[in-house]
Design a protein around this motif. Structure first.
Motif: not given
Length: 349
Positions: A334-349, A248-261
């Motif tokens: 929507e572009v901003d939200a998708l960008t935030a979601y894509l940037q959250s897709l990480k496997v490294t910390q 699950t995306a961490a921020t509200a904007q990223a969550q919105q981007g996840e829904e669009i995705f």
């Protein structure tokens, strides 16, 4: 006319000088792995032999010109003729044979070594053997790790100091796989699978290219090879296995981007690193570790601005790509939200 020749000479000289310049992450003249070093050694050996032949022939040529030039008062003197000399014929027959043998022996030896992929063809692979199925597509690369059941795209992650075996195939038309500093090129054909191996001696990021003309974005069909130390590589594999696309995306904007995705992008893309995605979601790059990548679309720096430019108009960045026209126009929000979601897709910390 003289000015034009001066310009041509200057450009030619500059091209020659610049042709010798390079960096370790993309130069064949600065090999960074065993395969690349073997090919570099053959390049140097063949160059030395060619220079030697040219030098010897040039010396003999100028010696003959000077020695047997026509001299005043000797216009009718004919030098001693040497045609049919067994000694000369033996010399100029034996020397080329020796030179060919000097070049042929290491060439044949290295060819067999470079073609040896037996470790990757066993029915049951050793757990430490890294085998990657590489699929070339218009205009991106997919990397599926057979032993670990991990799938990613645009960035091939490998351990340092270890041979990585590659099964190369084209999904649509002919492409070619080439990482200049690690190994020579190999075609990726739709009708058959070619095999090779690469190895990186030290950690770092190396540039890879498609070297078979494949369409309008051929020059933009690039990828990265990231060599990690063994511990880092194992940690990356473990993290990718855990990435099942249900995070699950961490921020509200990223969550919105996840829904669009999930509504518009998931039909082609996947965000699961452990190869749990359906076959239908393999027609576009896997985005499981998108936030960790260095490049956007394989060609632009990984910044929010470039991600947004790609989402708004993929055609302007990579002409002829299959993402163009696959979805409706996105609003800036929507572009901003998708960008935030894509940037959250990480496997490294």
């Amino acid at each position: 006319m003289k000015k034009q020749w001066r310009l041509v000479s200057l450009v030619s000289l500059l091209s020659l000088l610049l042709g010798g310049c390079g960096k370790e992450f993309q130069s064949t003249l600065i090999p960074q792995g065993e395969a690349a070093k073997m090919q570099y050694d053959l390049l140097i050996l063949s160059s030395v032999i060619m220079v030697f032949v040219v030098a010897v022939v040039s010396v003999i040529f100028f010696y003959v010109i000077v020695k047997f030039r026509q001299k005043k008062g000797q216009e009718h003197v004919i030098p001693k003729q040497v045609e049919g000399s067994h000694k000369l014929e033996i010399i100029w027959t034996v020397i080329p044979i020796l030179l060919l043998l000097i070049l042929a022996v290491p060439t044949v030896t290295y060819t067999f070594k470079l073609a040896d992929v037996s470790a990757a063809e066993k029915k049951k692979l050793d757990k430490d053997t890294v085998v990657v199925d590489v699929t070339a597509r218009l205009y991106w690369w997919e990397f599926a790790y057979k032993t670990d059941k991990v799938v990613t795209s645009q960035e091939l992650i490998i351990p340092t100091g270890k041979k990585v075996y590659l099964n190369l195939k084209g999904a649509d038309i002919k492409h070619a796989f080439w990482v200049p500093s690690l190994a020579g090129k190999m075609d990726t054909n739709p009708e058959n699978t070619n095999k090779m191996w690469i190895q990186a001696d030290k950690a770092g990021t190396y540039n890879g290219f498609c070297t078979e003309f494949c369409g309008p974005s051929h020059a933009l069909m690039q990828f990265k090879v990231k060599a990690l130390e063994e511990d880092e590589y194992k940690a990356w594999i473990a993290a990718m296995k855990k990435q099942d696309g249900k995070e699950t995306a961490a921020t509200a904007q990223a969550q919105q981007g996840e829904e669009i995705f999930q509504k518009s992008c998931v039909g082609c893309h996947a965000v699961a690193g452990n190869d749990s995605r359906p076959a239908a979601a393999r027609i576009a790059p896997n985005l499981a570790n998108f936030g960790d990548r260095d490049m956007v679309a394989g060609i632009a720096d990984h910044t929010d601005e470039n991600i947004k430019n790609w989402l708004k108009d993929p055609e302007s960045m990579k002409p002829g790509n299959k993402m163009t026209g696959k979805y409706g126009n996105l609003t800036d929000q929507e572009v901003d939200a998708l960008t935030a979601y894509l940037q959250s897709l990480k496997v490294t910390q």
